[in-house]
Write an enzyme that holds these catalytic residues in place. Structure first.
Site, PDB file in Angstrom:
ATOM      1  N   LEU A  17       0.703  -1.130   0.197  1.00 28.24           N
ATOM      2  CA  LEU A  17       0.057  -0.068   0.134  1.00 28.24           C
ATOM      3  C   LEU A  17       0.844   1.248  -0.093  1.00 28.24           C
ATOM      4  CD1 LEU A  17      -3.150   0.452   2.262  1.00 28.24           C
ATOM      5  CD2 LEU A  17      -1.287   2.329   2.534  1.00 28.24           C
ATOM      6  N   ASN A  19       0.877   5.473   0.382  1.00 27.58           N
ATOM      7  CA  ASN A  19       0.047   6.569   0.762  1.00 27.58           C
ATOM      8  C   ASN A  19       0.875   7.972   0.393  1.00 27.58           C
ATOM      9  OD1 ASN A  19       0.430   5.173   3.416  1.00 27.58           O
ATOM     10  ND2 ASN A  19      -0.128   7.140   4.358  1.00 27.58           N
ATOM     11  N   ASP A  20       0.795   8.817   1.491  1.00 25.36           N
ATOM     12  CA  ASP A  20       1.282  10.195   1.132  1.00 25.36           C
ATOM     13  C   ASP A  20       2.725  10.186   0.495  1.00 25.36           C
ATOM     14  OD1 ASP A  20      -0.532  10.096   3.153  1.00 25.36           O
ATOM     15  OD2 ASP A  20       0.833  11.106   4.706  1.00 25.36           O
ATOM     16  N   SER A  80       5.037  10.585   7.655  1.00 28.30           N
ATOM     17  CA  SER A  80       5.126  11.543   6.570  1.00 28.30           C
ATOM     18  C   SER A  80       6.281  12.308   6.896  1.00 28.30           C
ATOM     19  CB  SER A  80       3.960  12.185   6.025  1.00 28.30           C
ATOM     20  OG  SER A  80       3.281  11.198   5.224  1.00 28.30           O
ATOM     21  N   ARG A 137       2.555  15.422  13.642  1.00 28.85           N
ATOM     22  CA  ARG A 137       3.374  14.715  12.769  1.00 28.85           C
ATOM     23  C   ARG A 137       3.385  15.529  11.327  1.00 28.85           C
ATOM     24  NH1 ARG A 137      -1.184  11.414  14.042  1.00 28.85           N
ATOM     25  NH2 ARG A 137      -2.879  11.569  12.284  1.00 28.85           N
ATOM     26  N   ASP A 138       4.214  14.997  10.502  1.00 28.34           N
ATOM     27  CA  ASP A 138       4.248  15.294   9.143  1.00 28.34           C
ATOM     28  C   ASP A 138       5.157  16.783   9.129  1.00 28.34           C
ATOM     29  OD1 ASP A 138       2.721  13.124   8.891  1.00 28.34           O
ATOM     30  OD2 ASP A 138       0.846  14.342   8.745  1.00 28.34           O
TER      31      ASP A 138
HETATM   32  C1  FRU Z   1      -1.859  11.111   6.316  1.00 25.37           C
HETATM   33  C2  FRU Z   1      -1.075  10.432   7.037  1.00 25.37           C
HETATM   34  C3  FRU Z   1      -0.111  11.416   7.917  1.00 25.37           C
HETATM   35  C4  FRU Z   1       0.864  10.240   8.525  1.00 25.37           C
HETATM   36  C5  FRU Z   1       0.766   9.110   7.484  1.00 25.37           C
HETATM   37  C6  FRU Z   1       0.891   7.757   7.926  1.00 25.37           C
HETATM   38  O1  FRU Z   1      -2.376  10.288   5.247  1.00 25.37           O
HETATM   39  O2  FRU Z   1      -2.177   9.795   8.230  1.00 25.37           O
HETATM   40  O3  FRU Z   1      -0.781  11.950   8.811  1.00 25.37           O
HETATM   41  O4  FRU Z   1       2.079  10.691   8.782  1.00 25.37           O
HETATM   42  O5  FRU Z   1      -0.377   9.401   6.645  1.00 25.37           O
HETATM   43  O6  FRU Z   1       0.905   6.752   6.941  1.00 25.37           O
END
Ligand code: FRU
Length: 446
Positions: A17, A19-20, A80, A137-138
């Site tokens: 999978l 994601n970001d 992220s 986070r991020d």
């Molecule tokens: C956004 C998120 C971020 C986090 C990441 C974890 O989609 O929830 O806030 O860092 O995905 O996969």
């Protein structure tokens, strides 16, 4: 049998999978797009940074794993973050997710790389400031006025989405500077903030608001949209001052966790995750059977024009065009068996009601009385669903159709709709009605 959903010009994982998008950067002549990745399964239980690189933003090489959750303070996930270059070294900032007795703990961390292949983690971490929960986070880092700045997505202890600010002179020691921005429009948690200038008088803050209770385990229905605020960073007050209310970045179904970077041509380029689906949509998503989930949007250039944020497809994509057909008929069925193509529809100023269907009639685009509507059949429910935007006028539709991802740019990027669309049918005919007098359709096979 050939996988009919395999995209050819959208970045997607071969397995697991995605994601970001993370750490987007142009470094030593190459574009680096890191991303959140569970390389084992199509669920969210494990997260590392994977990496794709490219010389031209169109053809990508999958480099596999980049940063792994292998030390105590990031053992439950490399979440992220972003990256910057300083003196020929790439610095990557990310969130270490580290559960202690089942309780979430977040650390903002740094790794660096000289060659873009080996990533060395630094020991120093940033702890969550008082007043905020561990939904911190991020990190996004940038340079201004000779200093380094970092914003981090947050949730206040009174359950409001927020963004914290840190400052550093050496990228290693960071001092907390207070709250950069908070508002009830950010719901209860703000994820993946980004901030950048598009002109001398406008800064843009992009945000991903999330609904959440203060009870850690209780997840609420997800909100899968990303928004932006137009305003100005006040470096004296160390705050983002908004000039307008939150606006949507993309009007389609599948667009979340966008991130931007500036390339050596001075372009501000954005890409996002396509997308944050409901759990049942992920489980029943046709590519899950093939062992992988999700993709990124095509990178787009951001421009500030006439008080509006435009998102423009990159010129680089033109290399994918292998032939060109032009049509001027008012209504037409364009016979097509190809999953991947681009269409540019130019309308005359006095366009009436226009409509079209694509992907075996599973998607439609219509324009009536100033309202542009896009629809698809949801693969989890089997139902038709639509999204819309009200326009002052419609003069151009620019459509990129990949095997299972569609991006529609309206009026040179005034609005964009991004969506996953799954059709196993090899009939990819396009049918349109009421192009109007002097309208034209360009159709390019990829
Ligand atoms: C956004 C998120 C971020 C986090 C990441 C974890 O989609 O929830 O806030 O860092 O995905 O996969």
């Amino acid at each position: 049998m050939k996988n009919p959903y395999k995209n050819s010009f959208h970045i997607e994982p071969v397995k697991g999978l995605l994601n970001d998008p993370n750490g987007l950067i142009q470094f030593k002549g190459k574009y680096y797009f890191f991303h959140q990745w569970n390389r084992f399964e199509t669920n969210h239980e494990y997260k590392e940074w994977g990496l794709f690189t490219s010389k031209d933003l169109v053809k990508w090489e999958n480099q596999g794993s980049a940063i792994l959750p292998d030390v105590e303070d990031d053992k439950n996930g490399i979440y992220s973050g972003s990256s910057i270059e300083k003196d020929g070294t790439m610095y990557l900032f990310y969130t270490g997710n580290s559960k202690k007795q089942g309780k979430r703990k977040s650390y903002q961390k740094m790794a660096y790389s000289e060659d873009g292949r080996t990533f060395v983690k630094k020991k120093q971490v940033i702890e969550t400031p008082t007043g905020y929960t561990e939904h911190h986070r991020d990190p996004k880092v940038w340079k201004k006025n000779g200093k380094w700045w970092m914003i981090v997505g947050a949730q206040t202890k009174s359950n409001v989405g927020a963004i914290t600010l840190f400052e550093s002179s050496d990228l290693v020691k960071w001092q907390y500077q207070g709250e950069f921005y908070s508002d009830i429009a950010l719901d209860q948690v703000c994820e993946c903030p980004d901030v950048f200038s598009l002109s001398n008088d406008v800064d843009i803050l992009t945000v991903c608001p999330q609904k959440r209770t203060l009870i850690e385990e209780m997840d609420l229905p997800i909100s899968s949209y990303a928004g932006y605020l137009v305003g100005k960073i006040d470096y004296q007050q160390k705050k983002f001052v908004e000039l307008e209310k939150l606006r949507k970045l993309d009007y389609g179904f599948d667009f979340y966790a966008p991130q931007t970077f500036e390339d050596d041509k001075g372009r501000r380029i954005l890409t996002a995750w396509m997308s944050r689906m409901e759990e049942r949509e992920e489980i029943s998503c046709p590519t899950a059977k093939e062992g992988y989930l999700h993709c990124l949007t095509m990178p787009r250039e951001l421009k500030w024009k006439k008080g509006h944020l435009y998102q423009v497809p990159l010129k680089e994509y033109e290399v994918l065009r292998i032939d060109k057909r032009e049509y001027r008929e008012d209504c037409l069925l364009i016979k097509n068996q190809n999953n991947t193509y681009e269409m540019i529809i130019n309308f005359n100023a006095s366009i009436g009601d226009f409509s079209m269907t694509l992907n075996s009639e599973r998607n439609s685009i219509s324009y009536r009385k100033g309202r542009l509507e896009i629809s698809r059949i949801n693969w989890a429910t089997g139902e038709n669903e639509s999204r819309e935007v009200q326009l002052d006028s419609l003069y151009k539709l620019h459509i990129f159709n990949d095997s299972s991802a569609v991006e529609v740019f309206i009026n040179d990027g005034e609005y964009v709709f991004s969506m996953r669309a799954f059709s196993s049918d090899c009939n990819r005919d396009v049918y349109y009605q009421n192009l109007g007098h002097n309208g034209s359709v360009m159709f390019y096979n990829y």
